[in-house]
Design a protein around this motif. Sequence first.
Motif, PDB file in Angstrom:
ATOM      1  N   ALA A  76       0.901  -1.134  -0.080  1.00 57.08           N
ATOM      2  CA  ALA A  76      -0.117   0.177  -0.066  1.00 57.08           C
ATOM      3  C   ALA A  76       0.866   1.161   0.178  1.00 57.08           C
ATOM      4  N   GLU A 136      12.201   1.749   2.996  1.00 56.85           N
ATOM      5  CA  GLU A 136      10.909   2.238   3.271  1.00 56.85           C
ATOM      6  C   GLU A 136      10.476   0.630   4.405  1.00 56.85           C
ATOM      7  N   GLU A 138       8.371  -1.166   6.635  1.00 62.62           N
ATOM      8  CA  GLU A 138       6.730  -1.138   6.541  1.00 62.62           C
ATOM      9  C   GLU A 138       6.288  -2.440   7.486  1.00 62.62           C
ATOM     10  N   ASP A 157      10.235  -2.005   1.666  1.00 63.67           N
ATOM     11  CA  ASP A 157       9.903  -1.556   0.439  1.00 63.67           C
ATOM     12  C   ASP A 157      10.862  -0.620  -0.376  1.00 63.67           C
ATOM     13  N   LYS A 175       9.655   0.531  -8.083  1.00 65.37           N
ATOM     14  CA  LYS A 175       9.398  -0.560  -6.942  1.00 65.37           C
ATOM     15  C   LYS A 175       9.693  -1.922  -7.174  1.00 65.37           C
ATOM     16  N   GLY A 248       2.592   0.559   3.895  1.00 60.96           N
ATOM     17  CA  GLY A 248       3.088   1.665   3.514  1.00 60.96           C
ATOM     18  C   GLY A 248       4.158   2.208   4.544  1.00 60.96           C
ATOM     19  N   THR A 249       4.937   3.213   4.268  1.00 66.09           N
ATOM     20  CA  THR A 249       5.815   3.865   5.172  1.00 66.09           C
ATOM     21  C   THR A 249       5.384   5.254   5.965  1.00 66.09           C
TER      22      THR A 249
HETATM   23 MG    MG Z   1       6.265   1.700   0.438  1.00 68.84          MG
END
Ligand code: MG
Length: 303
Positions: A76, A136, A138, A157, A175, A248-249
């Motif tokens: 995400a 990142e 997460e 990530d 990514k 998510g970060t």
């Molecule tokens: Mg991320």
Amino acid sequence: MHLVRYRADDQQTRVGVRNRDTITALPSVGSISELLSLTAADLRSTVESAPEGEGVAVGTVQLLPPLDGRGEVWCAGVTYERSRGARMEESSEQSVYDRVYTADRPELFLKSPAWRLVTDLEPIGIRADSGLDVPEPELAVVVNRHGEIVGYTVCNDVSSRAIEGVNPLYIPQAKLFAGGCSLSSGIRPAWEIDDPMDLAITMTVHRDGSAAFAGNTSTATLARSLTDLVAVLGEANDFPDGVVLATGTGIVPEMDFTLLAGDQVEIEIDQVGRLTNEVRIGKDTFGWLSDDSSARPQMEEAR
Ligand code: MG
Ligand code: DO4
């Protein structure tokens, strides 16, 4: 307790339960895919009723990423205010990030199939054609084939801010690349986590003996619920061998920071686990990912 996938001296890949420095094999489970085909209730009873074998010392086995078969990692994005701000700063298309933060539909993207994953103490990669790259940290939820959250793990990530910043349509290239997704080797069962929305996350990037970056956040500041993210992911896809969804970060370095070869990235999520990886540049050092017979490289020891 952590659920782990590992290769022992006899080169067999097994699934087991790790308690501190000892791993006990789950004799009835041959793969993480098999484990994630069970309902949450059956998975728990399989783990809790496993015979108490002798166990092997963690140091004598090779720990592997905790996903296999047709498993996938999805991520995400823009789920923390800090991420929204950082994307708006780096991007030529600010409003895309501003809008998605509050939109009903979250940003979700495919990060890695199981075979491309790296795990704790293995190298992570950054792209040779990027130049502005960040880790990142997460919280990742582990979801079984029935769409239930059965555990948690740590995801890095790794991302190219340079490539995403030019145009959001480049996100897949920013990514998904060799060494770009690391998961910690252990899955902490969901029934052992008090409150997944109240976990401290810390990250340090070690360089030449000091901290080139350090940051922290908490899942208490995550703008979306874990169950909503999982529900949207499962709306149009089945995951027969399970899926890991990184949420998510909330930690993004300033724009003048980039990862360099040799950096050691250390992430810790309260109750969930730790993840340490050393940075390499370019795909050439990751040939072992596509060759099952190659040895997986490991750092000498964690800090
Ligand atoms: Mg991320
Ligand atoms: O929008 C791009 C990705 C953002 C992301 O990966 C994150 O917020 O963690």
